[in-house]
Design a protein around this motif. Structure first.
Motif, PDB file in Angstrom:
ATOM      1  N   ARG A 143       0.808  -1.222   0.000  1.00 55.38           N
ATOM      2  CA  ARG A 143       0.000   0.000   0.000  1.00 55.38           C
ATOM      3  C   ARG A 143       0.838   1.268   0.000  1.00 55.38           C
ATOM      4  NH1 ARG A 143      -5.504  -1.426   1.402  1.00 55.38           N
ATOM      5  NH2 ARG A 143      -5.544  -3.549   2.201  1.00 55.38           N
ATOM      6  N   HIS A 146       0.723   1.175  -3.855  1.00 50.50           N
ATOM      7  CA  HIS A 146      -0.572   0.944  -4.522  1.00 50.50           C
ATOM      8  C   HIS A 146      -1.712   1.349  -3.599  1.00 50.50           C
ATOM      9  CE1 HIS A 146       0.958  -1.833  -7.689  1.00 50.50           C
ATOM     10  NE2 HIS A 146       1.768  -2.307  -6.755  1.00 50.50           N
ATOM     11  N   PHE A 148      -5.962   1.532  -3.411  1.00 50.20           N
ATOM     12  CA  PHE A 148      -7.255   1.283  -4.038  1.00 50.20           C
ATOM     13  C   PHE A 148      -7.859   2.596  -4.517  1.00 50.20           C
ATOM     14  CE2 PHE A 148      -8.032  -2.967  -1.801  1.00 50.20           C
ATOM     15  CZ  PHE A 148      -7.853  -3.684  -2.972  1.00 50.20           C
ATOM     16  N   MET A 151      -6.712   3.655  -7.853  1.00 49.43           N
ATOM     17  CA  MET A 151      -6.824   2.735  -8.975  1.00 49.43           C
ATOM     18  C   MET A 151      -8.034   3.107  -9.817  1.00 49.43           C
ATOM     19  SD  MET A 151      -6.153  -1.060  -7.474  1.00 49.43           S
ATOM     20  CE  MET A 151      -4.600  -1.521  -6.695  1.00 49.43           C
ATOM     21  N   GLN A 156      -8.788  -1.637 -15.456  1.00 51.40           N
ATOM     22  CA  GLN A 156      -8.294  -2.958 -15.058  1.00 51.40           C
ATOM     23  C   GLN A 156      -9.038  -4.078 -15.782  1.00 51.40           C
ATOM     24  OE1 GLN A 156      -8.261  -3.263 -10.756  1.00 51.40           O
ATOM     25  NE2 GLN A 156      -6.502  -1.883 -10.619  1.00 51.40           N
ATOM     26  N   ARG A 159     -11.374  -9.415 -14.392  1.00 49.15           N
ATOM     27  CA  ARG A 159     -11.124 -10.205 -13.172  1.00 49.15           C
ATOM     28  C   ARG A 159     -10.669  -9.317 -12.028  1.00 49.15           C
ATOM     29  NH1 ARG A 159      -6.898 -14.503 -12.893  1.00 49.15           N
ATOM     30  NH2 ARG A 159      -7.732 -14.983 -10.839  1.00 49.15           N
ATOM     31  N   ALA A 163     -12.561  -8.517  -8.510  1.00 48.09           N
ATOM     32  CA  ALA A 163     -11.937  -8.864  -7.226  1.00 48.09           C
ATOM     33  C   ALA A 163     -11.720  -7.632  -6.369  1.00 48.09           C
ATOM     34  CB  ALA A 163     -10.603  -9.564  -7.467  1.00 48.09           C
ATOM     35  N   HIS A 164     -11.300  -6.553  -6.995  1.00 46.91           N
ATOM     36  CA  HIS A 164     -10.967  -5.371  -6.206  1.00 46.91           C
ATOM     37  C   HIS A 164     -12.181  -4.654  -5.663  1.00 46.91           C
ATOM     38  CE1 HIS A 164      -6.769  -5.150  -8.246  1.00 46.91           C
ATOM     39  NE2 HIS A 164      -6.833  -6.048  -7.278  1.00 46.91           N
ATOM     40  N   ALA A 167     -13.088  -6.824  -2.792  1.00 48.22           N
ATOM     41  CA  ALA A 167     -12.081  -6.735  -1.730  1.00 48.22           C
ATOM     42  C   ALA A 167     -12.286  -5.468  -0.920  1.00 48.22           C
ATOM     43  CB  ALA A 167     -10.678  -6.754  -2.323  1.00 48.22           C
ATOM     44  N   GLY A 172     -10.322  -7.660   2.258  1.00 45.47           N
ATOM     45  CA  GLY A 172      -9.233  -8.626   2.096  1.00 45.47           C
ATOM     46  C   GLY A 172      -7.958  -7.806   1.972  1.00 45.47           C
ATOM     47  N   CYS A 177      -4.483 -12.458  -2.018  1.00 44.17           N
ATOM     48  CA  CYS A 177      -4.729 -12.821  -3.413  1.00 44.17           C
ATOM     49  C   CYS A 177      -3.473 -12.747  -4.275  1.00 44.17           C
ATOM     50  CB  CYS A 177      -5.784 -11.904  -4.018  1.00 44.17           C
ATOM     51  SG  CYS A 177      -7.343 -11.893  -3.130  1.00 44.17           S
ATOM     52  N   HIS A 178      -2.485 -11.983  -3.844  1.00 47.18           N
ATOM     53  CA  HIS A 178      -1.305 -11.768  -4.686  1.00 47.18           C
ATOM     54  C   HIS A 178      -0.045 -12.376  -4.097  1.00 47.18           C
ATOM     55  CE1 HIS A 178      -3.310  -9.195  -7.593  1.00 47.18           C
ATOM     56  NE2 HIS A 178      -3.871  -8.526  -6.596  1.00 47.18           N
TER      57      HIS A 178
HETATM   58  C1  HEC Z   1      -9.920 -10.634  -3.305  1.00 50.84           C
HETATM   59  C2  HEC Z   1      -8.666 -10.841  -3.982  1.00 50.84           C
HETATM   60  C3  HEC Z   1      -7.797  -9.617  -4.249  1.00 50.84           C
HETATM   61  C4  HEC Z   1      -7.356  -8.684  -3.347  1.00 50.84           C
HETATM   62  C5  HEC Z   1      -7.658  -8.589  -1.856  1.00 50.84           C
HETATM   63  C6  HEC Z   1      -6.486  -7.796  -4.090  1.00 50.84           C
HETATM   64  N1  HEC Z   1      -6.421  -8.163  -5.414  1.00 50.84           N
HETATM   65 FE1  HEC Z   1      -5.349  -7.285  -6.879  1.00 50.84          FE
HETATM   66  N2  HEC Z   1      -6.092  -8.606  -8.282  1.00 50.84           N
HETATM   67  C7  HEC Z   1      -6.912  -9.678  -7.980  1.00 50.84           C
HETATM   68  C8  HEC Z   1      -7.196 -10.409  -9.208  1.00 50.84           C
HETATM   69  C9  HEC Z   1      -8.031 -11.691  -9.308  1.00 50.84           C
HETATM   70  C10 HEC Z   1      -6.529  -9.724 -10.246  1.00 50.84           C
HETATM   71  C11 HEC Z   1      -6.489 -10.088 -11.727  1.00 50.84           C
HETATM   72  C12 HEC Z   1      -5.309 -10.994 -11.928  1.00 50.84           C
HETATM   73  C13 HEC Z   1      -5.201 -11.508 -13.319  1.00 50.84           C
HETATM   74  O1  HEC Z   1      -6.051 -11.227 -14.147  1.00 50.84           O
HETATM   75  O2  HEC Z   1      -4.229 -12.228 -13.565  1.00 50.84           O
HETATM   76  C14 HEC Z   1      -5.851  -8.594  -9.642  1.00 50.84           C
HETATM   77  C15 HEC Z   1      -5.055  -7.687 -10.331  1.00 50.84           C
HETATM   78  C16 HEC Z   1      -4.302  -6.673  -9.733  1.00 50.84           C
HETATM   79  C17 HEC Z   1      -3.468  -5.729 -10.424  1.00 50.84           C
HETATM   80  C18 HEC Z   1      -3.310  -5.633 -11.929  1.00 50.84           C
HETATM   81  C19 HEC Z   1      -4.526  -4.940 -12.492  1.00 50.84           C
HETATM   82  C20 HEC Z   1      -4.676  -5.105 -13.986  1.00 50.84           C
HETATM   83  O3  HEC Z   1      -5.808  -5.021 -14.470  1.00 50.84           O
HETATM   84  O4  HEC Z   1      -3.680  -5.326 -14.661  1.00 50.84           O
HETATM   85  C21 HEC Z   1      -2.885  -4.926  -9.475  1.00 50.84           C
HETATM   86  C22 HEC Z   1      -1.930  -3.762  -9.718  1.00 50.84           C
HETATM   87  C23 HEC Z   1      -3.351  -5.387  -8.185  1.00 50.84           C
HETATM   88  N3  HEC Z   1      -4.212  -6.422  -8.378  1.00 50.84           N
HETATM   89  C24 HEC Z   1      -2.957  -4.839  -6.990  1.00 50.84           C
HETATM   90  C25 HEC Z   1      -3.550  -5.118  -5.750  1.00 50.84           C
HETATM   91  C26 HEC Z   1      -3.203  -4.465  -4.520  1.00 50.84           C
HETATM   92  C27 HEC Z   1      -2.105  -3.440  -4.372  1.00 50.84           C
HETATM   93  C28 HEC Z   1      -4.023  -4.973  -3.544  1.00 50.84           C
HETATM   94  C29 HEC Z   1      -4.099  -4.546  -2.056  1.00 50.84           C
HETATM   95  C30 HEC Z   1      -4.298  -3.087  -1.859  1.00 50.84           C
HETATM   96  C31 HEC Z   1      -4.871  -5.969  -4.175  1.00 50.84           C
HETATM   97  N4  HEC Z   1      -4.560  -6.019  -5.522  1.00 50.84           N
HETATM   98  C32 HEC Z   1      -5.808  -6.728  -3.527  1.00 50.84           C
HETATM   99  C33 HEC Z   1      -7.395 -10.015  -6.728  1.00 50.84           C
HETATM  100  C34 HEC Z   1      -7.216  -9.285  -5.561  1.00 50.84           C
END
Ligand code: HEC
Ligand code: HEC
Ligand code: HEC
Ligand code: HEC
Length: 194
Positions: A143, A146, A148, A151, A156, A159, A163-164, A167, A172, A177-178
């Motif tokens: 954080r 990055h 939220f 964003m 994005q 998917r 998810a976001h 979340a 979460g 997830c990452h």
């Molecule tokens: C509930 C699950 C979940 C949580 C919690 C989560 N993410 Fe994600 N995130 C995902 C998924 C699923 C994808 C899509 C991945 C893919 O398509 O391969 C993604 C994609 C991303 C991407 C790429 C976006 C794109 O479209 O290219 C970023 C950057 C990212 N996440 C950052 C974060 C950050 C930073 C946090 C915490 C603040 C976070 N995520 C929390 C599930 C989550």
């Protein structure tokens, strides 16, 4: 005891016979700067990638693995170095503890992960420590870069957007997830990936 304290206090209280007050103040000031500067330089040095790689490159792979990821090269040219994601681990603490047990500190320290086989054997344990740490601090290091709030979900993938936005409400944390964003995942049996 009381007499001793009183005498000690008197010594401290008495103006110095040899040095002027101005000299002493200046001297203290300069010593302070030197100490503080040195301390900060040492602290900063332990945050550089070179420092981490000094131990972590030779036989194990975190750095090589990082080089293949988006956090090493990307379209915008923003780089994450080791310490951006990892708080430097308390190795001084570990050294201190081991000093008591053994003189072969360095041997011990390096020998835990000094071959690819040993590194792989330990990877899951080490990864779990990092996951626990990031889970506990709500992925603070992620954080730092990055947010939220900043964003643009419309840019994005479907998917990610889905998810976001869930979340956001289900609070979460990123690391749930990452996992494996910077290095190869360990053997994952029994780990629930969201
Ligand atoms: C509930 C699950 C979940 C949580 C919690 C989560 N993410 Fe994600 N995130 C995902 C998924 C699923 C994808 C899509 C991945 C893919 O398509 O391969 C993604 C994609 C991303 C991407 C790429 C976006 C794109 O479209 O290219 C970023 C950057 C990212 N996440 C950052 C974060 C950050 C930073 C946090 C915490 C603040 C976070 N995520 C929390 C599930 C989550
Ligand atoms: C003096 C050598 C040394 C230096 C310098 C060093 N490490 Fe380590 N590191 C180790 C060893 C050895 C282990 C394995 C510890 C064990 O066996 O439990 C380790 C483990 C780790 C782990 C796994 C998690 C854990 O707590 O075990 C991470 C993450 C890590 N190091 C990151 C870093 C980062 C980031 C830096 C730079 C700020 C760094 N290291 C600098 C020797 C070093
Ligand atoms: C020093 C800043 C920094 C830190 C710390 C950081 N990231 Fe990133 N991350 C970036 C940048 C920059 C990108 C690439 C953005 C781009 O090109 O769109 C990125 C990309 C990503 C992506 C997109 C992956 C893809 O293939 O598109 C995910 C997911 C992600 N980061 C998750 C995380 C997680 C999880 C953490 C914490 C463990 C983290 N990041 C820590 C700067 C950072
Ligand atoms: C973008 C964030 C990020 C960066 C940059 C990063 N790491 Fe990691 N690292 C992680 C995460 C997250 C884990 C937990 C395991 C996983 O999910 O892959 C981890 C795990 C580790 C481990 C435990 C073994 C393993 O493979 O899981 C070591 C050792 C380690 N990192 C060292 C380093 C070193 C050294 C650097 C710099 C060359 C570095 N890391 C850069 C996020 C990062």
């Amino acid at each position: 005891m009381k007499r001793w304290l009183a005498r000690y206090w008197n010594v401290l209280r008495r103006p110095s016979v040899h040095f002027s007050l101005g000299f002493l103040t200046l001297g203290g000031f300069i010593a302070g700067i030197i100490f503080w500067g040195g301390f900060n330089t040492a602290l900063e040095a332990t945050n550089t990638e070179q420092f981490c790689i000094g131990c972590h490159e030779m036989y194990s792979h975190p750095y090589q693995e990082l080089k293949d990821t988006i956090h090493y090269t990307n379209r915008s040219g923003v780089r994450a170095v080791c310490s951006d994601c990892h708080v430097p681990h308390e190795w001084t603490h570990k050294i201190a503890r081991k000093m008591e047990a053994s003189k072969e500190v360095w041997g011990w320290l390096f020998n835990t992960i000094d071959t690819p086989e040993k590194f792989e054997a330990k990877r899951r344990t080490m990864a779990e420590r990092e996951w626990r740490r990031l889970k506990a601090n709500d992925s603070l290091e992620c954080r730092n870069c990055h947010q939220f709030d900043s964003m643009d979900f419309t840019l994005q993938s479907a998917r990610a957007k889905q998810a976001h936005s869930t979340a956001l409400v289900a609070d979460g944390t990123c690391i749930d997830c990452h996992k494996g964003i910077a290095h190869k995942l360990p053997e994952m049996s029994g780990v629930r990936l969201r």
